[in-house]
Every structure is written in structure tokens, then in C-alpha cells.
Enzyme design. Structure first.
Site, PDB file in Angstrom:
ATOM      1  CE  LYS A 199      -0.341  -0.533   5.012  1.00 42.21           C
ATOM      2  NZ  LYS A 199      -1.142  -1.184   6.088  1.00 42.21           N
ATOM      3  NE  ARG A 217      -6.857   0.412  11.151  1.00 43.56           N
ATOM      4  CZ  ARG A 217      -5.636   0.247  10.670  1.00 43.56           C
ATOM      5  NH1 ARG A 217      -4.779   1.242  10.736  1.00 43.56           N
ATOM      6  NH2 ARG A 217      -5.252  -0.900  10.154  1.00 43.56           N
ATOM      7  CE1 TYR A 245      12.006  31.526   5.935  1.00 36.64           C
ATOM      8  CE2 TYR A 245      12.333  29.166   5.683  1.00 36.64           C
ATOM      9  CZ  TYR A 245      12.097  30.418   5.133  1.00 36.64           C
ATOM     10  OH  TYR A 245      11.968  30.547   3.779  1.00 36.64           O
ATOM     11  CG  MET A 295       9.248  23.656   0.549  1.00 36.61           C
ATOM     12  SD  MET A 295       8.321  24.736  -0.544  1.00 36.61           S
ATOM     13  CE  MET A 295       7.132  25.438   0.571  1.00 36.61           C
TER      14      MET A 295
HETATM   15  C1  PLP Z   1      -0.366  -2.115   6.735  1.00 34.90           C
HETATM   16  C2  PLP Z   1      -0.934  -3.438   7.084  1.00 34.90           C
HETATM   17  C3  PLP Z   1      -0.114  -4.574   7.178  1.00 34.90           C
HETATM   18  C4  PLP Z   1       1.385  -4.503   7.084  1.00 34.90           C
HETATM   19  O1  PLP Z   1       1.877  -4.041   8.307  1.00 34.90           O
HETATM   20  P1  PLP Z   1       3.468  -3.842   8.565  1.00 34.90           P
HETATM   21  O2  PLP Z   1       3.523  -3.438   9.990  1.00 34.90           O
HETATM   22  O3  PLP Z   1       3.867  -2.752   7.628  1.00 34.90           O
HETATM   23  O4  PLP Z   1       4.115  -5.128   8.272  1.00 34.90           O
HETATM   24  C5  PLP Z   1      -0.721  -5.804   7.378  1.00 34.90           C
HETATM   25  N1  PLP Z   1      -2.064  -5.910   7.527  1.00 34.90           N
HETATM   26  C6  PLP Z   1      -2.882  -4.817   7.471  1.00 34.90           C
HETATM   27  C7  PLP Z   1      -4.343  -4.997   7.652  1.00 34.90           C
HETATM   28  C8  PLP Z   1      -2.347  -3.553   7.265  1.00 34.90           C
HETATM   29  O5  PLP Z   1      -3.149  -2.486   7.238  1.00 34.90           O
END
Ligand code: PLP
Length: 378
Positions: free
Chosen positions: A53, A147, A266, A319
Site C-alpha cells: 500500500k 478501526r 527561519y 521546504m
Molecule cells: C499495513 C498493514 C499490514 C502490514 O503491516 P506492517 O507493519 O507494515 O508489516 C498488514 N495488515 C494490514 C491490515 C495492514 O493495514
């Protein structure tokens, strides 16, 4: 050049490079493939998938997936349909799960790209079933995260409604798997076993990267690492079991010597106590270097390696620039045009994160679009 050469040999200046570049992200695909094999070995008899992802945790979906495919990975997880479509374009035959589940109205897009949603509510099961032809799905149970996922108390109803779909996976997700001894881990496993009992022959999956290392070994049939594949340490209580994948370097654009009392950056957050040699490098928060890496009372500032010597960030990260105190660095390495290392073998993701008051996942996924990206071992 072999991919096992010391990191110094992989510095951008030893690679053919565009002289106009000021920041380079090197993604070591051989290390990524190696990390997948490490996780697959640790998973024992379970299949090892890959979570890709957020553009493969910021490192680039297509090259990362190709490396994982050639290492033998066949099952991928993305967050949403758009990511799923991009993943499908890379991997014709792979199994691709979408963790968001079925967003209202998005079912036709999932079907068209042959994506499998992780269904997180009874309503989603019904919406997915309504697409006809008994579609494949993962059933996502909530064992404590609150969640996503179907509450365990609704497991019986879920099993009933799932007769109209073809479940290919029963899954859940840990709250604190990076804490070996968190009491919630065992409770979540118990709850998951309860729900899973209603899906007798369906493969089960619970483990993200860290959970692969839990004493209970909750590997079930499929593990779902993400972070560890990309070089993050899944075991913060122990030495990192995987290799770094991302190396971030930036170029020195300007140097000067400042007098005691002179301020930098800054809001003049930093002032020199003595005569100080400083260098300005060509990356900033627009490139994903967190403003939080500015030094403050709660934590030390970010650091860069200049000729192998650690040099602290001074003043506020801006930036496009970070200023370093290079007083301790070898003179020849602290010159205009030279490269410094921000992430790599010398500075791991976890260290960069703790110096910025954030977590390694955020460091990785925010690596900006302005770097030139170079993929090694493709
Ligand atoms: C992001 C995610 C993972 C992977 O988790 P890591 O800690 O990056 O290995 C696995 N399962 C779900 C449901 C996730 O959202």
C-alpha cells in the site's frame, strides 16, 4: 558492481548521475527481495504475501512489485481500489487484496480489475454478494483495533451471509505486535481463533511484519509483512533482522563559516556558540525530511553523515533545505557539490524517526516525489 558491496560504494556520486540532481533516493531491490525471502523463511509453513500500500511504502509500487514477484511472492495487499488497479497492471496473475473493503459504489471497479476486497462489515458482505457470481473476498474481523473489521460478536451472522460469497481468507490485524509482551496480543489471537472456527477450511491471516516475530508465532496460513520488506525494523526490542532498502542522499549546495552569536534559519531557532562551519543541503520538508527533525528540548536533532562523520541539523528544517553543522566533518567531504547521507546503512529509518519525533513508517511513506530515484538490482 555487486549488490553486497559496502554501502559507501553505492553512494550516488559513484553512479552515473545528472549533475543537476540535489537529492537521490536509491532503492535497493535486491535487498527488498532478500527481505521477502527472510520473512518467508521465518513464516515457516505459511505463505508470505507482501503489503504494498501507499506506493510500496513510498518506494515505488511497480519496481517493488516486480522485485517481489521475481522473488516468488504471489499475494499482495493494497489499501484502496486505485492502488489495486495499479498493482493489477504490474501483476496479471497475482492475488491482490484491497484492505479498505468495498467502498460504497466501488464494487464494479473491484470486479473489473479482479481485486479481492477485505470485507469489514456485514453490509459490505451483502454489497459484495450483490455483484453476483459468488465473488471472492477476505473476511476481516476486528479483534481489538476498532478501526476496521466485523466484531467477533457478529461472527455467526458473518458466516451465514458469507454463504453468498466465496471467502478466500479470514483475517485480523494486531494493535501492538511490535511490543513482544503486550497483553493484548494473546487476547487478539484468542478472539481471532473464535471467529475463525466458523470458517473451517478457509485460510487465515493475522501477522503483519512484527507479528511474525511474536512468541505465539501467529502465522496461520498467510503472513502479511509490509514494513520489514522495505527495511523497517519489525523488532524494535532487538537487532533489525532485515536489510536497509532505502538510501537517501543529498548534495551540499552552500557552505560558510559563521561567528559566535550568528543565527541559522527561519525564526533564528539556532545560534552559534563558537565559530562554526555550516553546510546547506538540497532537501527539505517538501522532500519528506520532517520539520520535527529540528532540534528541540524533547529530542536531539536529525543528523546526516558527511564523509562518514555525523553532523547535526541546525535551525529549522525548511521546504527545500536543511543546514548542518559540519565543524567535525572532514573538510574535503563538506564542500559544495559533495553528497551527504540521510538514510542508509549508517542511519536507519528508526533512528531518523526518533530524531524527528515520529515513526519509521511515516519517514518511509513521506519520501518525496522530487528526488531522482534510482533502482538497484532491478
Ligand atoms: C499495513 C498493514 C499490514 C502490514 O503491516 P506492517 O507493519 O507494515 O508489516 C498488514 N495488515 C494490514 C491490515 C495492514 O493495514
Amino acid at each position: 558492481m555487486g549488490i553486497n558491496e559496502p554501502a559507501a560504494r553505492l553512494r550516488p556520486r559513484t553512479e552515473p548521475s545528472d549533475p543537476a540532481e540535489t537529492g537521490v533516493l536509491i532503492v535497493d531491490l535486491a535487498a527488498l527481495a532478500d527481505n521477502w525471502r527472510t520473512m518467508a523463511r521465518l513464516a515457516g509453513g505459511a505463505e508470505c504475501g507482501a503489503v504494498v500500500k501507499a506506493d510500496a511504502y513510498g518506494l515505488g509500487l511497480a519496481p517493488a512489485m516486480r522485485a517481489l514477484l521475481s522473488a516468488g511472492c504471489r499475494t499482495f495487499f493494497v489499501a484502496n481500489v486505485v492502488e489495486g488497479e495499479a498493482a493489477r497492471a504490474v501483476a496479471n496473475d497475482a492475488t491482490i487484496y484491497v484492505l479498505d473493503g468495498v467502498v460504497p459504489g466501488a464494487a464494479p471497479r473491484l470486479v473489473a480489475a479482479d481485486l479481492i476486497p477485505a470485507l469489514g462489515s456485514l453490509g459490505e458482505i451483502d454489497e459484495w454478494a450483490a455483484t453476483g457470481r459468488k465473488p471472492k473476498a477476505a473476511i476481516h474481523f476486528d479483534t481489538g483495533m476498532n478501526r476496521f473489521g466485523i466484531p467477533i460478536s457478529e461472527a455467526a451472522q458473518a458466516a451465514e451471509r458469507a454463504r453468498h460469497i466465496a471467502p478466500t481468507l479470514v483475517m485480523s490485524h494486531f494493535v501492538s505486535s511490535q511490543m513482544r509482551d503486550a497483553p493484548g496480543n494473546a487476547r487478539q489471537i484468542e478472539a481471532f481463533l473464535d471467529a475463525r472456527a466458523r470458517f473451517a477450511d478457509i485460510p487465515a491471516s493475522m501477522a503483519n511484519s512484527s507479528a511474525v516475530f511474536l512468541p505465539q508465532r501467529p502465522h496461520f496460513d498467510l503472513v502479511r509483512p509490509g514494513y520489514a520488506l522495505f527495511g523497517g525494523n519489525p523488532t524494535p526490542y532487538a537487532e533489525c533482522p532485515v536489510r536497509p532498502v532505502a538510501r537517501l542522499s543529498a548534495r551540499i549546495l552552500s557552505t560558510r563559516e559563521i561567528e559566535p552569536g550568528a543565527c541559522v534559519g527561519y525564526d533564528a531557532l539556532w545560534s552559534a556558540r563558537r565559530r562554526t562551519r555550516i553546510a546547506t543541503i538540497g532537501v527539505g520538508y517538501a522532500d519528506g525530511v520532517p520539520v520535527g527533525a529540528t532540534s528541540c528540548a524533547e529530542k536531539p536533532a536529525g543528523e546526516a553523515l558527511v564523509g562518514g562523520v555525523r553532523c547535526p541539523f541546525i535551525g529549522r528544517v525548511s521546504m527545500d533545505y536543511v543546514v548542518l553543522d559540519v565543524s567535525e566533518a572532514p573538510r574535503e567531504a563538506a564542500q559544495r557539490g559533495e553528497w551527504v547521507e540521510l538514510l542508509g546503512d549508517g542511519i536507519c529509518i528508526e533512528e531518523a524517526a526518533s530524531r524527528a519525533g515520529t515513526i519509521g513508517y511515516e519517514i518511509l511513506t513521506r519520501l518525496g516525489a522530487r528526488f531522482s530515484r534510482r533502482y538497484l538490482g532491478a
